[in-house]
Motif scaffolding. Structure first.
Motif, PDB file in Angstrom:
ATOM      1  N   MET A   4      78.513 -27.467  88.559  1.00 17.47           N
ATOM      2  CA  MET A   4      78.539 -26.246  87.807  1.00 17.47           C
ATOM      3  C   MET A   4      78.159 -26.193  86.218  1.00 17.47           C
ATOM      4  O   MET A   4      77.323 -25.617  85.812  1.00 17.47           O
ATOM      5  CB  MET A   4      80.072 -25.385  87.866  1.00 17.47           C
ATOM      6  CG  MET A   4      80.031 -24.925  89.219  1.00 17.47           C
ATOM      7  SD  MET A   4      79.166 -23.751  89.620  1.00 17.47           S
ATOM      8  CE  MET A   4      79.639 -22.286  88.464  1.00 17.47           C
ATOM      9  N   LEU A   5      78.609 -27.088  85.713  1.00 23.85           N
ATOM     10  CA  LEU A   5      78.428 -27.560  84.430  1.00 23.85           C
ATOM     11  C   LEU A   5      76.920 -27.844  83.998  1.00 23.85           C
ATOM     12  O   LEU A   5      75.955 -27.141  83.009  1.00 23.85           O
ATOM     13  CB  LEU A   5      79.337 -28.708  83.603  1.00 23.85           C
ATOM     14  CG  LEU A   5      80.577 -28.246  83.335  1.00 23.85           C
ATOM     15  CD1 LEU A   5      81.338 -29.507  82.882  1.00 23.85           C
ATOM     16  CD2 LEU A   5      80.959 -27.216  82.511  1.00 23.85           C
ATOM     17  N   GLY A  14      74.951 -24.719  84.740  1.00 24.61           N
ATOM     18  CA  GLY A  14      74.925 -23.867  83.610  1.00 24.61           C
ATOM     19  C   GLY A  14      74.080 -24.174  82.426  1.00 24.61           C
ATOM     20  O   GLY A  14      73.552 -23.425  81.897  1.00 24.61           O
ATOM     21  N   GLY A  35      70.731 -23.471  83.336  1.00 24.94           N
ATOM     22  CA  GLY A  35      70.347 -22.135  83.390  1.00 24.94           C
ATOM     23  C   GLY A  35      70.143 -21.608  82.055  1.00 24.94           C
ATOM     24  O   GLY A  35      69.291 -20.725  81.619  1.00 24.94           O
ATOM     25  N   VAL A  36      70.776 -22.161  80.965  1.00 25.49           N
ATOM     26  CA  VAL A  36      70.626 -21.627  79.677  1.00 25.49           C
ATOM     27  C   VAL A  36      69.268 -22.282  79.182  1.00 25.49           C
ATOM     28  O   VAL A  36      68.600 -21.402  78.647  1.00 25.49           O
ATOM     29  CB  VAL A  36      71.635 -22.404  78.643  1.00 25.49           C
ATOM     30  CG1 VAL A  36      71.083 -22.199  77.156  1.00 25.49           C
ATOM     31  CG2 VAL A  36      72.982 -21.654  78.899  1.00 25.49           C
ATOM     32  N   ALA A  57      66.511 -20.116  81.134  1.00 25.62           N
ATOM     33  CA  ALA A  57      66.674 -18.785  81.102  1.00 25.62           C
ATOM     34  C   ALA A  57      65.539 -18.014  80.523  1.00 25.62           C
ATOM     35  O   ALA A  57      65.125 -16.881  81.289  1.00 25.62           O
ATOM     36  CB  ALA A  57      67.624 -18.062  80.197  1.00 25.62           C
ATOM     37  N   LEU A  60      63.404 -17.694  83.829  1.00 21.43           N
ATOM     38  CA  LEU A  60      64.071 -16.960  84.734  1.00 21.43           C
ATOM     39  C   LEU A  60      64.039 -15.304  84.581  1.00 21.43           C
ATOM     40  O   LEU A  60      63.578 -14.701  85.317  1.00 21.43           O
ATOM     41  CB  LEU A  60      65.588 -17.471  84.941  1.00 21.43           C
ATOM     42  CG  LEU A  60      65.727 -18.880  85.336  1.00 21.43           C
ATOM     43  CD1 LEU A  60      66.914 -19.253  85.202  1.00 21.43           C
ATOM     44  CD2 LEU A  60      65.158 -18.850  86.943  1.00 21.43           C
ATOM     45  N   GLN A  61      64.289 -14.918  83.055  1.00 18.91           N
ATOM     46  CA  GLN A  61      64.515 -13.724  82.809  1.00 18.91           C
ATOM     47  C   GLN A  61      62.916 -13.025  82.851  1.00 18.91           C
ATOM     48  O   GLN A  61      62.977 -12.008  83.231  1.00 18.91           O
ATOM     49  CB  GLN A  61      64.724 -13.598  81.427  1.00 18.91           C
ATOM     50  CG  GLN A  61      64.760 -12.362  80.647  1.00 18.91           C
ATOM     51  CD  GLN A  61      65.935 -11.578  81.346  1.00 18.91           C
ATOM     52  OE1 GLN A  61      67.192 -12.005  81.123  1.00 18.91           O
ATOM     53  NE2 GLN A  61      65.959 -10.470  81.938  1.00 18.91           N
ATOM     54  N   TYR A 115      62.170 -12.527  86.593  1.00 18.61           N
ATOM     55  CA  TYR A 115      63.206 -11.268  86.851  1.00 18.61           C
ATOM     56  C   TYR A 115      62.697 -10.014  86.330  1.00 18.61           C
ATOM     57  O   TYR A 115      62.482  -8.864  87.266  1.00 18.61           O
ATOM     58  CB  TYR A 115      64.464 -11.352  86.249  1.00 18.61           C
ATOM     59  CG  TYR A 115      65.569 -10.295  86.825  1.00 18.61           C
ATOM     60  CD1 TYR A 115      66.201 -10.054  88.064  1.00 18.61           C
ATOM     61  CD2 TYR A 115      65.627  -9.255  85.757  1.00 18.61           C
ATOM     62  CE1 TYR A 115      67.036  -9.277  88.339  1.00 18.61           C
ATOM     63  CE2 TYR A 115      66.665  -8.116  85.738  1.00 18.61           C
ATOM     64  CZ  TYR A 115      66.968  -8.111  87.129  1.00 18.61           C
ATOM     65  OH  TYR A 115      67.888  -7.199  87.721  1.00 18.61           O
ATOM     66  N   LEU A 121      73.419  -4.228  87.243  1.00 20.52           N
ATOM     67  CA  LEU A 121      72.624  -5.818  87.249  1.00 20.52           C
ATOM     68  C   LEU A 121      72.613  -6.095  85.954  1.00 20.52           C
ATOM     69  O   LEU A 121      72.161  -5.274  85.110  1.00 20.52           O
ATOM     70  CB  LEU A 121      71.517  -5.724  88.079  1.00 20.52           C
ATOM     71  CG  LEU A 121      71.821  -5.787  89.444  1.00 20.52           C
ATOM     72  CD1 LEU A 121      70.262  -5.826  90.166  1.00 20.52           C
ATOM     73  CD2 LEU A 121      72.549  -6.696  90.085  1.00 20.52           C
ATOM     74  N   PRO A 122      72.748  -7.182  85.568  1.00 19.12           N
ATOM     75  CA  PRO A 122      72.565  -7.670  84.255  1.00 19.12           C
ATOM     76  C   PRO A 122      71.016  -7.373  83.910  1.00 19.12           C
ATOM     77  O   PRO A 122      70.158  -7.515  84.638  1.00 19.12           O
ATOM     78  CB  PRO A 122      72.607  -9.199  84.193  1.00 19.12           C
ATOM     79  CG  PRO A 122      73.545  -9.482  85.285  1.00 19.12           C
ATOM     80  CD  PRO A 122      73.145  -8.393  86.301  1.00 19.12           C
ATOM     81  N   ALA A 123      70.851  -6.974  82.524  1.00 22.16           N
ATOM     82  CA  ALA A 123      69.363  -6.527  82.167  1.00 22.16           C
ATOM     83  C   ALA A 123      68.680  -5.568  83.080  1.00 22.16           C
ATOM     84  O   ALA A 123      67.608  -5.883  83.261  1.00 22.16           O
ATOM     85  CB  ALA A 123      68.315  -7.922  81.812  1.00 22.16           C
ATOM     86  N   THR A 182      71.837  -6.597  71.108  1.00 16.04           N
ATOM     87  CA  THR A 182      72.479  -7.136  72.291  1.00 16.04           C
ATOM     88  C   THR A 182      71.437  -7.738  73.218  1.00 16.04           C
ATOM     89  O   THR A 182      71.781  -8.471  74.236  1.00 16.04           O
ATOM     90  CB  THR A 182      73.605  -6.368  72.807  1.00 16.04           C
ATOM     91  OG1 THR A 182      72.973  -5.317  73.592  1.00 16.04           O
ATOM     92  CG2 THR A 182      74.763  -6.147  72.064  1.00 16.04           C
ATOM     93  N   ASP A 229      64.662 -13.136  67.280  1.00 21.01           N
ATOM     94  CA  ASP A 229      63.008 -12.906  67.025  1.00 21.01           C
ATOM     95  C   ASP A 229      62.416 -12.196  68.052  1.00 21.01           C
ATOM     96  O   ASP A 229      61.230 -12.574  68.884  1.00 21.01           O
ATOM     97  CB  ASP A 229      62.405 -14.533  67.195  1.00 21.01           C
ATOM     98  CG  ASP A 229      62.530 -15.199  68.657  1.00 21.01           C
ATOM     99  OD1 ASP A 229      63.328 -14.322  69.302  1.00 21.01           O
ATOM    100  OD2 ASP A 229      62.240 -16.171  68.818  1.00 21.01           O
TER     101      ASP A 229
END
Lengths: 250, 219
Positions: free
Chosen positions: A30-31, A34, A37-38, A41, A44-45, A48, A67-69, A125, A245
């Motif tokens: 998981m770590l 994670g 994923g960072v 991102a 992936l973003q 998505y 859903l997120p974003a 945000t 930015d």
């Protein structure tokens, strides 16, 4: 954690505590996931946004907004409840270092020359809403009508939610893309979007665009607003402040 | 919290009970659950538009969310002082051949489900949750202390935090649903002991340390 093969124990007792440490591997996995994923991102973003995120723009159920974003505006208020103001109860006061104090009703504001701007909205945000139309009176128009005194340096904004405040330097406040907005997306500004009147500071992060605007006070120095006292930048240019930015909105 | 289940297995009937959890484990679970509830509730108030409109008070919600989140691992860390809890952590960590059989029969929806004190599903849940909480804490800290790391990290942290939050909501929902369906399992955590017949049925490979049952060791 502790793996003791205790030969003193009777055979078969607590086989439970022996075996492969799958649990530890799952935690470490998981770590690693994670961290990956960072790192991944941005890609992936983008993937998505171009697929599901784009579909969410036309989602009639509105469920994808959870859903997120998921796109669209988010409602942020710093107080428990915000009163409704209408045609009769709403007033916008202009005071401080001015020659003529003023109090505007909605009808007074509508009677002044209107400016329509279409820009992206960028929240600090992270969410961004493309091509959003705002329409209203230029802040400069109200400042000119009030007659700003020479010692004035800044403008402070207060809101009828009773808590929020914002500030701009006089130079920023006189920009042509700073509006006292009465309409959004070609409709009267609703309560949840800060209606009937909100500030709209097109080139800055959206927390500068104070909702439920009720007071404009000309001051001799910049007084940090609500979020600025909690660490946000006072000069909140999109893409050049708050350590972000994003693509500028103007 | 929940009413005592109306099963024939209540201790009043005098059916044999076996000790399952120590008092320290009961407290660790309670404290973790309470912190998680605050964390999830404030997250919902910050994130879901209709709740954000209902509750507002953004600065307070942010503070509650940050502190309940950062404190989430603390009860378990304090609980490490308990030998019983450490022993159960070892059990959760280790997978034997029966755990593989358990997973296979769950996936195929047939066959026996052999389990020790914890079944393979409970073990996987515990490990996944521990990892997820650590990732949420790490990404949360990056978002909280914005000067800790460069911007791309923070944007990435937000992305992971958002999506993992959604997964956590689903997984914790499942955890609560499983507990809701099994009153004896809840009684185990609440009182420290379970019905011996339930233990033999659900956890046949588990050898309880004593047959007396009760509230567990003093810590």
């Amino acid at each position: 954690m502790t793996k003791d093969e205790n030969p003193a124990r009777p055979a078969g007792h607590d086989d439970d505590r022996r075996g492969t440490p799958v649990g530890r591997r799952v935690v470490l996995g998981m770590l690693a996931a994670g961290a990956a994923g960072v790192a991944a991102a941005p890609y992936l973003q983008r993937a998505y946004d171009e697929t599901l995120g784009a579909a969410a723009q036309n989602d009639p159920t509105g469920l994808s907004g959870l859903l997120p974003a998921g796109g669209g505006f988010r409602y942020y208020s710093v107080t428990g409840s915000v009163p409704d103001k209408d045609e009769h109860s709403y007033r916008l006061t202009v005071d401080g270092l001015v020659r003529h104090r003023a109090s505007y009703r909605l009808a007074d504001l509508r009677a002044l020359p209107q400016t329509r701007l279409v820009r992206d909205v960028q929240c600090v945000t992270g969410w961004r809403v493309p091509h959003t139309a705002f329409e209203g009176v230029r802040l400069a128009t109200l400042l000119d009508a009030a007659g700003v005194r020479p010692e004035a340096k800044a403008v402070r904004f207060t809101c009828f939610d009773g808590a929020y405040s914002e500030s701009l330097t006089l130079e920023q406040a006189r920009r042509h893309d700073v509006l006292i907005a009465l309409r959004m997306q070609d409709r009267p500004l609703g309560h949840d979007h800060g209606g009937p009147v909100r500030l709209y500071v097109a080139p800055m992060y959206f927390y500068k665009s104070a909702k439920w605007l009720s007071g404009i006070t000309v001051t001799d120095h910049v007084q940090p607003g609500y979020w600025e006292q909690l660490g946000y930048d006072v000069d909140a240019w999109v893409g050049r402040s708050n350590g972000r930015d994003d693509v500028p909105t103007t | 919290m929940s009413p005592r289940p109306e099963t024939a297995a209540g201790p009043a009937q005098g059916r044999p009970r076996v000790k399952r959890f120590a008092r320290a484990e009961h407290r660790v679970h309670r404290a973790t659950a309470a912190l998680m509830a605050v964390c999830v509730a404030t997250a919902a108030c910050l994130y879901l538009p209709f709740l954000a409109q209902l509750v507002g008070r953004r600065a307070l919600m942010v503070t509650l969310h940050e502190w309940s989140g950062i404190l989430l691992p603390v009860p378990l860390l304090l609980g490490l002082a308990s030998r019983a809890l450490r022993a159960d952590l070892t059990r959760l960590n280790r997978f034997g051949p029966h755990d593989r059989r358990w997973l296979r029969s769950v996936l195929r929806r047939r066959g026996g489900r052999p389990a020790g004190k914890f079944n393979a599903g409970q073990k996987l849940y515990a490990a996944w949750l521990a990892g997820a909480v650590l990732v949420m804490t790490g990404t949360g800290l990056l978002m909280w202390f914005t000067h800790l790391a460069p911007l791309v990290w923070r944007t990435g942290a937000t992305f992971v935090h958002d999506w993992l939050a959604l997964s956590l909501l689903i997984v914790i929902g499942g955890h609560i649903w499983m507990a809701y369906r099994d009153p004896e399992s809840r009684a185990g955590l609440r009182t420290g002991s379970v019905d011996a017949a339930w233990a033999r049925r659900e956890h046949p490979l588990w050898t309880p340390e004593d047959g007396k049952g009760g509230r567990g060791e003093e810590e």
